[in-house]
Design an enzyme around this catalytic site. Structure first.
Site, PDB file in Angstrom:
ATOM      1  CG  ASN A  82      53.182  37.707  44.458  1.00  0.00           C
ATOM      2  OD1 ASN A  82      53.681  38.830  44.681  1.00  0.00           O
ATOM      3  ND2 ASN A  82      51.969  37.454  43.837  1.00  0.00           N
ATOM      4  NE  ARG A 106      52.785  39.355  39.989  1.00  0.00           N
ATOM      5  CZ  ARG A 106      51.834  40.220  40.341  1.00  0.00           C
ATOM      6  NH1 ARG A 106      51.433  40.016  41.611  1.00  0.00           N
ATOM      7  NH2 ARG A 106      51.131  40.837  39.658  1.00  0.00           N
ATOM      8  CG  HIS A 153      47.407  42.277  35.225  1.00  0.00           C
ATOM      9  ND1 HIS A 153      46.232  42.865  35.164  1.00  0.00           N
ATOM     10  CD2 HIS A 153      47.793  41.819  36.637  1.00  0.00           C
ATOM     11  CE1 HIS A 153      45.914  43.066  36.411  1.00  0.00           C
ATOM     12  NE2 HIS A 153      46.631  42.458  37.361  1.00  0.00           N
ATOM     13  NE  ARG A 167      45.382  48.804  41.555  1.00  0.00           N
ATOM     14  CZ  ARG A 167      45.679  47.711  41.156  1.00  0.00           C
ATOM     15  NH1 ARG A 167      45.964  47.746  39.795  1.00  0.00           N
ATOM     16  NH2 ARG A 167      46.157  46.731  41.763  1.00  0.00           N
ATOM     17  CD  GLU A 201      48.811  36.433  37.389  1.00  0.00           C
ATOM     18  OE1 GLU A 201      47.820  36.271  38.350  1.00  0.00           O
ATOM     19  OE2 GLU A 201      49.192  37.472  37.762  1.00  0.00           O
TER      20      GLU A 201
END
Ligand code: AMP
Length: 406
Positions: free
Chosen positions: A18, A99, A188, A249, A392
């Site tokens: 990733n 990813r 996601h 965020r 993940e």
């Protein structure tokens, strides 16, 4: 009795990578057992002194050294596998899984990397300017260093590629939207897909029969409505900025806030981008973005922290209500990721008062952190509420394996 390979030498493993703009996270996964054989992170790439952490064979190795670029970062990682182990050859790496954040409307599943796939990831970069170029760099560097292993891309958006048009479309001028690919892509997706499939296995019912609301609450946070294993709605949009309140965020906001800050506060677009992505959310309201620190502040009577938690829970509750209406019937609500798995205050706080919808939490079952799947609703409740740890890396490893047919 098995006489096969010892546990540190799996029949096949997948190296999951990733790559971020200044970091590379990696994990060597045994897709059969689901175990991470090794993992680590290279950070502060291109920033003078970088840091490297490699966790393998029961020990953690840390190094501080210059990491000028991703190529050097990955070379250092492969060097650590050589020096400390585990030996990558003995681990039978059959694929490298990468990813990639944004697959736009082009990808609805994992794909083998080739020149065309690389070109399309680059073409989609305007939709994820911080992520796709970094992801692509990681892919190119890894291919150069591991040329004999197939490389597979797993897109964070793929699970949401077939959202109904009514959910994916922004109500703006259709020609402008089409010309600039403005629509809701979600994010996601690997986690939402993994958790919703896990749920079906855990409750022992066919995925096709289940309506689920999945709440991925980490530093980034998103909700999804999943009908029969297919995504019907999700809270992130063109980018991961839309939706829930997150660590840093804002989530949903009136777009006119941007015009207002630009016209009347003299802020540039880049400054507003930074404000909404990095200086908002829980951090913007309370000064901290980690929920453990947030709860400490609330306990000390900090009004900003209390408001931050209230805003967070209110937004989350609104989404649960909205997705209940989207699905018409809800069988399971699943919490996952750092906050969802560990924070019993958030889990209980968001579901309190929803008994009228058949949603209840057993406070004893809910108490504490959950490293294993756990049902937290009372027996016989109309909606099964569960905590399901996400993974993940394992999901990426298994998808990569499917693509290479190993
Ligand atoms: P993730 O992005 O999934 O790695 O989640 C990271 C976030 O999980 C952190 O920023 C914390 O807010 C939250 N978190 C991690 N551990 C705990 C814990 N024990 N209690 C509450 N929140 C936690």
């Amino acid at each position: 009795m098995s006489t096969s390979t010892p546990s540190d030498q799996p029949a096949a493993s997948v190296l999951v990578i990733n790559s971020g703009s200044s970091s590379i996270k990696y994990q060597l996964v045994d897709p059969d057992s689901g175990q991470a054989i090794a993992s680590g992170i290279v950070e502060q790439i291109g920033e003078g002194v970088g840091s490297v952490k490699h966790v393998a064979l029961g020990s953690t190795t840390r190094r501080e050294l210059p990491v000028p670029d991703h190529a050097e970062g990955l070379r250092i990682v492969l060097g650590l596998f050589d020096e400390i182990g585990p030996d990558l050859e003995a681990a039978h790496v059959v694929a490298v899984g990468h990813r990639v954040v944004q697959g736009g409307a082009l990808f609805d599943g994992p794909v083998l990397v080739d020149a065309e796939v690389e070109r399309l990831i680059e073409e989609l970069a305007p939709l994820a300017p911080l992520h796709n170029p970094a992801n692509l760099t990681g892919i190119r560097v890894a291919q150069a260093l591991l040329p004999d292993v197939p490389h597979v891309v797993v897109f964070d958006t793929a699970f949401f590629r077939h959202l109904p048009d009514a959910a994916a479309t922004y109500a703006i001028d259709a020609d402008v939207a089409a010309a600039h690919r403005v629509r809701r892509y979600g994010a996601h997706g690997t986690s939402h897909q993994y958790v919703s499939r896990q749920v079906a296995e855990l409750v022992g019912r066919p995925l096709e029969d289940l309506n689920q609301i999945v709440l991925h609450l980490g530093n980034g946070a998103s909700a999804s409505a999943v009908r029969g294993g297919v995504a019907a709605e999700t809270s992130m949009g063109l980018t991961p900025l839309e939706g829930l309140v997150m660590g840093t965020r804002s989530g949903d906001i009136d777009p006119a806030v941007v015009f207002h800050l630009h016209r009347n506060a003299g802020m540039s677009i880049d400054e507003i981008d930074d404000l909404l992505n990095r200086r908002s959310g829980i951090k913007g309201l309370s000064g901290v973005n980690d929920f453990r620190a947030l709860h400490d502040l609330v306990e000390q009577g900090d009004a900003g922290a209390r408001l931050a938690l209230d805003v967070y829970l209110h937004r989350l509750r609104k989404y649960i209500g909205a997705y209940y209406a989207v699905l018409g019937r809800v069988d399971v609500i699943a919490f996952t990721a750092g906050v969802g798995e560990n924070d019993d205050i958030v889990r209980a706080g968001v579901l309190t008062g929803l008994e009228g919808l058949g949603i209840e939490v057993d406070l004893e079952r809910n108490a504490g952190r959950k490293s294993q799947p756990t049902v937290i609703s009372p027996d016989g409740a109309r909606v099964t509420v569960m905590v399901v740890p996400t993974n993940e890396e394992l999901a990426i490893a298994r998808q990569a394996l499917e693509v290479v047919g190993a």
